[in-house]
Every structure is written in structure tokens, then in C-alpha cells.
Design an enzyme around this catalytic site. Structure first.
Site: not given
Length: 267
Positions: A66, A102
Site C-alpha cells: 500500500k 480503506d
């Protein structure tokens, strides 16, 4: 013409994203296919940059890529830039756009349980991309205090410094706890001890970003035994996935269909 999307991770075999995204594409009548893309760290940038030429419109990014996903972005979103990590890549017009769904997925899952972080003392376990997103989200949502803990203290200190929050030497009492570590991913024995939770009373809200095909994870079970409001990783996954789908297709995601597909595979 078939359009592709996928999830880049290492490991990625456990991912339920293909089931829920492919169900959503069918529901929306889109000729899309979503696949698993296991990629080791040393191959991430090369692989991600090659996807548009292979028919990919977008990709989700999971452990451990990420932070790297943000680095390769031509057009990072404000949230991804502030968090320092991205989980959603969109390929268009020769550019790579990066976002972090997220954050929105976590907030949406909390709202669904009528949890408002405003004024709460929050603790995030972990120091990777998911932990960064959780800590930033809770801070932005008005938590009174946000701290991070990690098994490697230096990583927690770095994350805390980046986001302007606190770091804990050891998990301590709080009102909202988020497990953003991979502990419990394969239901390891001793997970609570490894996270220093075994002797800690659960807070009123427990979020475990890990999701399991075999029932509650060790952290979820820990919260449930004490009557905490428990938000499982599957619900966060569905909601962040819905935001990713909207970024790629411009269509509202059928969350119920995505949830049913993920639960069907998780059963």
C-alpha cells in the site's frame, strides 16, 4: 470487450475480493473480470505499471504494497497523500490515479453500527498501510486521542510522527481498538498474547480488519466475549471495495450483492 481489475498482494490467496467484485459486475451488467494478482514486493512497481497495457482499468492493493502504491501514483488523492498509503489504483489516459478507500470503508462500517469516533480514545494496532488509514480516519473523524502500537516500536513511532498522533509502548485501555496487523489472518494460536491483549479488558468497540473463513478471528472473539460492538474485516472490505468499484466504473456498488458473495465464500 472484457475489462479487467484485480488485487495486488503477497500473499493474496485468502482474498475474497474477486468473489464480491465479480458478483457486483454481474449485477451491474458489466463485462468486467476481477482476478488475484500475487506479486512479491520486488516486482510490484513493474507489475502495476504493466496492467493498463493488459486490459486492466483498476486494481486494489493489499499487504504489503500500500505504501509502494502511493509512490508510483501520478495522481494521488488527498486522502491517500495524507495517509501515506493507497489501496486503489485507477488506470486512465496513461496515468495512474491512487486513492485510499480503506479510510472511507472503515468509517462507513462504523456508521453502520452507529459508532461515532468523536471524543473517543482510540488505539490502532499495526504500522502498515491499513494502520495508517485507520489512524488517519479516526483522527479526522474527531477521536479525542489516537495512538498506534506495533510489535516493532520504531515503526509505530514513525507512523505517529507522520500523522501527528501518539504511539504506545504497549496496548493500554481505550474505547475503540482497531487491529490492523496480520496477526490472526490464519488464526494463529497465541494471537492475543502476541498483541498483548490477553490480559486487557476489551473496549466498547473492537474493529478487526482481518477477516476469516472460519468464524470469528481471535480479536473478534475477544471483543464478543465482553459484549463489545464488533466490526469485522469483512464488512470493511465490502465497503471499501464498493468505493473502489465506483472509482473504476462510475456506478454505485451493489453492497448487498457484494456482501452476500463474500459471505458465501467465507462460510
Amino acid at each position: 470487450m472484457l475489462t479487467l481489475a484485480g488485487v495486488l498482494g503477497f500473499p493474496v490467496e485468502h482474498s475474497l475480493s474477486p468473489a464480491m467484485h465479480n458478483a457486483a459486475f454481474r449485477e451491474l451488467g458489466l463485462e468486467w473480470r476481477y482476478v488475484k494478482l500475487p506479486v512479491p514486493p520486488e516486482r510490484f512497481e513493474e507489475t502495476a505499471r504493466s496492467l493498463p497495457g493488459s486490459g486492466y482499468r483498476g486494481a486494489n492493493v493489499t499487504i504489503p504494497h500500500k505504501v509502494a502504491a502511493l509512490r508510483i501514483a501520478d495522481e494521488p488523492s488527498e486522502a491517500a497523500r495524507a495517509i501515506g498509503a493507497a489501496n486503489t489504483l485507477t488506470f486512465a489516459d496513461g496515468a495512474i490515479a491512487a486513492d485510499n478507500t480503506d479510510a472511507g470503508g472503515l468509517l462507513s462500517a462504523l456508521e453502520a453500527e452507529h459508532v461515532e469516533p468523536v471524543g473517543m480514545r482510540a488505539l490502532v494496532l499495526g504500522a502498515g498501510g491499513a494502520a495508517r488509514a485507520a489512524a488517519w480516519t479516526l483522527r479526522e473523524a474527531g477521536a479525542a486521542d489516537v495512538s498506534v502500537w506495533n510489535r516493532t516500536p520504531q515503526r509505530a513511532e514513525e507512523l505517529a510522527r507522520d500523522l501527528g498522533i501518539g504511539h504506545a509502548g504497549r496496548p493500554a485501555p481505550c474505547e475503540l481498538l482497531v487491529n490492523a496487523t496480520s496477526v490472526g489472518l490464519r488464526r494463529e494460536e497465541g494471537a492475543l498474547e502476541e498483541l498483548h491483549l490477553a490480559d486487557l479488558d476489551p473496549p466498547s468497540v473492537v474493529v478487526d480488519l482481518v477477516y476469516s473463513r472460519e468464524g470469528p478471528t481471535p480479536v473478534q472473539a475477544w471483543g464478543e466475549r465482553a459484549g463489545a460492538t464488533v466490526v469485522d474485516g469483512l464488512e470493511v472490505l465490502v465497503r471499501q471495495g464498493g468505493l473502489s468499484l465506483r472509482a473504476w466504473t462510475g456506478r454505485e456498488a451493489p453492497l448487498d450483492v457484494m456482501r452476500e458473495a463474500a459471505l458465501g465464500l467465507a462460510a
